[in-house]
Design a protein around this motif. Structure first.
Motif, PDB file in Angstrom:
ATOM      1  N   ASP A   1      39.978 116.501  12.668  1.00  0.00           N
ATOM      2  CA  ASP A   1      38.589 116.957  12.561  1.00  0.00           C
ATOM      3  C   ASP A   1      37.617 115.875  12.092  1.00  0.00           C
ATOM      4  N   ALA A   2      37.928 114.615  12.389  1.00  0.00           N
ATOM      5  CA  ALA A   2      37.031 113.509  12.051  1.00  0.00           C
ATOM      6  C   ALA A   2      37.025 112.494  13.194  1.00  0.00           C
ATOM      7  N   ILE A   3      35.864 111.952  13.435  1.00  0.00           N
ATOM      8  CA  ILE A   3      35.690 110.906  14.446  1.00  0.00           C
ATOM      9  C   ILE A   3      35.170 109.676  13.720  1.00  0.00           C
TER      10      ILE A   3
ATOM     11  N   PRO B   1      34.938 108.546  20.440  1.00  0.00           N
ATOM     12  CA  PRO B   1      36.388 108.578  20.667  1.00  0.00           C
ATOM     13  C   PRO B   1      36.956 109.951  20.308  1.00  0.00           C
ATOM     14  N   GLN B   2      38.218 110.134  20.566  1.00  0.00           N
ATOM     15  CA  GLN B   2      38.899 111.391  20.231  1.00  0.00           C
ATOM     16  C   GLN B   2      38.904 111.598  18.720  1.00  0.00           C
ATOM     17  N   ALA B   3      38.825 112.848  18.318  1.00  0.00           N
ATOM     18  CA  ALA B   3      38.868 113.193  16.898  1.00  0.00           C
ATOM     19  C   ALA B   3      40.301 113.208  16.397  1.00  0.00           C
ATOM     20  N   LEU B   4      40.467 112.786  15.170  1.00  0.00           N
ATOM     21  CA  LEU B   4      41.756 112.857  14.486  1.00  0.00           C
ATOM     22  C   LEU B   4      41.547 113.675  13.219  1.00  0.00           C
TER      23      LEU B   4
ATOM     24  N   VAL C   1      31.417 107.955  10.257  1.00  0.00           N
ATOM     25  CA  VAL C   1      32.465 108.971  10.177  1.00  0.00           C
ATOM     26  C   VAL C   1      31.798 110.319  10.381  1.00  0.00           C
ATOM     27  N   LEU C   2      32.220 111.007  11.412  1.00  0.00           N
ATOM     28  CA  LEU C   2      31.657 112.304  11.775  1.00  0.00           C
ATOM     29  C   LEU C   2      32.731 113.353  11.492  1.00  0.00           C
TER      30      LEU C   2
ATOM     31  N   ALA D   1      35.515 118.801  20.117  1.00  0.00           N
ATOM     32  CA  ALA D   1      34.699 119.168  21.268  1.00  0.00           C
ATOM     33  C   ALA D   1      33.605 118.138  21.567  1.00  0.00           C
ATOM     34  N   LEU D   2      33.321 117.250  20.628  1.00  0.00           N
ATOM     35  CA  LEU D   2      32.242 116.277  20.817  1.00  0.00           C
ATOM     36  C   LEU D   2      32.656 115.162  21.763  1.00  0.00           C
TER      37      LEU D   2
END
Length: 174
Positions: free
Chosen positions: A144-146, A139-142, A113-114, A121-122
């Protein structure tokens, strides 16, 4: 031939000697900056230049040049990120981001979990440990978390999880 023309010819010849010939110079100093840059901006699932990979793994100067290129394009990086763990969860700070590895559950693999305000932007994460390099597309962030599954059935994902647990691992968020 005039003195000026001879001087210009000598300057031109000296520049050519300083530059060296292409393959001979590459053998002495490693891959060109263009080759390293192409490798640094590659897609995680794209083809790789094995000569560049070999040079990064075997030549410390080339490895330093590659890390400098990665750091220059990374949104955040930690050359030697410090890891803290209580045995169940590993948490690392990389710039303004938090990387957390949650253990496997009964119905799923471990999760990376990032979190961070700029998570949208990552696009990729790259880990370097010793002579190993692992890059995964994110993958796309949801909110502000990936979240990335570190599935043991996917060798790159499993290796990334193991590398991120090592405090000596360098992490680049691209």
């Amino acid at each position: 031939m005039s003195d000026e023309a001879r001087l210009l010819a000598e300057i031109h010849a000296a520049r050519a000697l300083m530059r060296g010939s292409g393959p001979a110079r590459e053998a002495e100093t490693g891959p060109s900056a263009a080759a390293l840059w192409a490798y640094a901006i590659r897609a995680a699932d794209g083809p790789v230049d094995l000569a560049v990979v070999r040079a990064i793994r075997t030549d410390p100067a080339t490895a330093r040049r590659y890390r400098a290129l990665l750091a220059g394009q990374a949104i955040a990086h930690a050359p030697l990120a410090v890891a803290a763990s209580d045995g169940a969860v590993t948490i690392r700070r990389v710039g303004a981001f938090t990387l957390e590895i949650l253990p496997a559950s009964e119905d799923g693999p471990p999760l990376l979990v990032l979190r961070g305000e700029e998570a949208r932007a990552l696009r990729a994460i790259e880990a370097l440990l010793g002579d190993e390099i692992v890059r995964l597309d994110l993958p796309q962030a949801l909110d502000d978390a990936i979240v990335v599954a570190l599935d043991p059935e996917v060798p790159e994902a499993a290796r990334l999880g193991a590398m991120l647990r090592d405090p000596a691992c360098a992490v680049f968020l691209l």
